[in-house]
Motif scaffolding. Structure first.
Motif, PDB file in Angstrom:
ATOM      1  N   MET A  12       6.488   5.011  -4.074  1.00  0.00           N
ATOM      2  CA  MET A  12       6.776   5.100  -2.648  1.00  0.00           C
ATOM      3  C   MET A  12       8.047   5.895  -2.355  1.00  0.00           C
ATOM      4  O   MET A  12       8.088   6.676  -1.405  1.00  0.00           O
ATOM      5  CB  MET A  12       6.877   3.710  -2.015  1.00  0.00           C
ATOM      6  CG  MET A  12       7.120   3.739  -0.509  1.00  0.00           C
ATOM      7  SD  MET A  12       5.925   4.711   0.441  1.00  0.00           S
ATOM      8  CE  MET A  12       4.569   3.559   0.527  1.00  0.00           C
ATOM      9  N   ALA A  51       3.952   2.166   4.120  1.00  0.00           N
ATOM     10  CA  ALA A  51       2.575   2.052   3.628  1.00  0.00           C
ATOM     11  C   ALA A  51       1.607   2.668   4.633  1.00  0.00           C
ATOM     12  O   ALA A  51       0.656   3.365   4.242  1.00  0.00           O
ATOM     13  CB  ALA A  51       2.224   0.587   3.376  1.00  0.00           C
ATOM     14  N   ARG A  54       1.825   6.500   4.455  1.00  0.00           N
ATOM     15  CA  ARG A  54       1.097   7.080   3.318  1.00  0.00           C
ATOM     16  C   ARG A  54      -0.414   6.984   3.564  1.00  0.00           C
ATOM     17  O   ARG A  54      -1.164   7.891   3.215  1.00  0.00           O
ATOM     18  CB  ARG A  54       1.459   6.409   2.003  1.00  0.00           C
ATOM     19  CG  ARG A  54       0.780   7.160   0.880  1.00  0.00           C
ATOM     20  CD  ARG A  54       0.839   6.649  -0.520  1.00  0.00           C
ATOM     21  NE  ARG A  54       1.792   5.722  -0.949  1.00  0.00           N
ATOM     22  CZ  ARG A  54       2.538   5.887  -2.051  1.00  0.00           C
ATOM     23  NH1 ARG A  54       2.436   6.992  -2.766  1.00  0.00           N
ATOM     24  NH2 ARG A  54       3.361   4.941  -2.439  1.00  0.00           N
ATOM     25  N   LYS A  79      -4.484   1.761  -2.327  1.00  0.00           N
ATOM     26  CA  LYS A  79      -3.059   2.104  -2.459  1.00  0.00           C
ATOM     27  C   LYS A  79      -2.274   1.516  -1.286  1.00  0.00           C
ATOM     28  O   LYS A  79      -1.138   1.051  -1.458  1.00  0.00           O
ATOM     29  CB  LYS A  79      -2.881   3.623  -2.529  1.00  0.00           C
ATOM     30  CG  LYS A  79      -1.465   4.055  -2.813  1.00  0.00           C
ATOM     31  CD  LYS A  79      -0.986   3.559  -4.156  1.00  0.00           C
ATOM     32  CE  LYS A  79       0.389   4.093  -4.464  1.00  0.00           C
ATOM     33  NZ  LYS A  79       0.958   3.463  -5.666  1.00  0.00           N
ATOM     34  N   ASP A  83       0.863  -0.857  -1.738  1.00  0.00           N
ATOM     35  CA  ASP A  83       2.162  -0.537  -1.116  1.00  0.00           C
ATOM     36  C   ASP A  83       2.686  -1.710  -0.304  1.00  0.00           C
ATOM     37  O   ASP A  83       3.877  -2.040  -0.369  1.00  0.00           O
ATOM     38  CB  ASP A  83       2.042   0.695  -0.206  1.00  0.00           C
ATOM     39  CG  ASP A  83       1.934   2.011  -0.962  1.00  0.00           C
ATOM     40  OD1 ASP A  83       2.260   2.061  -2.167  1.00  0.00           O
ATOM     41  OD2 ASP A  83       1.511   3.000  -0.325  1.00  0.00           O
TER      42      ASP A  83
END
Length: 115
Positions: A12, A51, A54, A79, A83
Motif C-alpha cells: 500500500m 483501499a 486502489r 486485494k 487492504d
C-alpha cells in the motif's frame, strides 16, 4: 498495461507514493477516485480510503485498457479486502474484529454490485 497489475499488487505504501506522484499518468493511467463512493471513507474511524482508492484504480484502469473481466474483478476485490484487513490489523480486539466486520460489509457490496 503491466504497470496496472504491479500497482494493484504492490504494498500500500508503494501504491500511495505512485498515486501521489501520478506515475504513468502521461501514458494514460487514470488516478481518479471517488473514495469509498457512497459509503464513508473512514467508518467508525477506520481509514479505508486508501483501499478504496486502489480499488477505483484497478477497476478504472482495467476497464480503460479493455482488460476488465470476472477474473480481474475478483482479484481487485480480493486485494480491496486485504487492504482493509491490513488497516484492521493495527487495532487490538475488540476493535479489530469490529473493523473486519465493517471491511467485510464493504467487500460484499463491491463484490456483489461493483462493476
Amino acid at each position: 498495461m503491466e504497470k496496472t497489475n504491479e500497482l494493484i499488487a504492490a504494498p500500500m505504501g508503494d501504491f500511495q507514493r505512485a498515486r501521489k506522484a501520478r506515475v504513468w499518468e502521461s501514458k494514460g493511467i487514470d488516478w481518479s477516485s471517488d473514495g469509498c463512493s457512497w459509503a464513508p471513507d473512514k467508518p467508525y474511524g477506520f481509514n479505508f480510503l486508501p483501499a478504496c482508492q486502489r480499488h477505483d484504480f484497478g477497476y478504472r484502469n482495467l476497464k480503460k485498457q479493455h482488460r476488465f473481466s470476472e477474473t480481474y474483478k475478483k482479484r481487485v476485490d480480493a486485494k480491496f479486502l486485504m487492504d482493509m484487513f491490513e488497516v484492521c490489523d493495527k487495532y487490538g480486539n475488540p476493535e479489530r474484529a469490529f473493523c473486519k466486520t465493517q471491511a467485510s460489509y464493504y467487500y460484499t457490496a463491491v463484490s456483489k454490485a461493483g462493476s
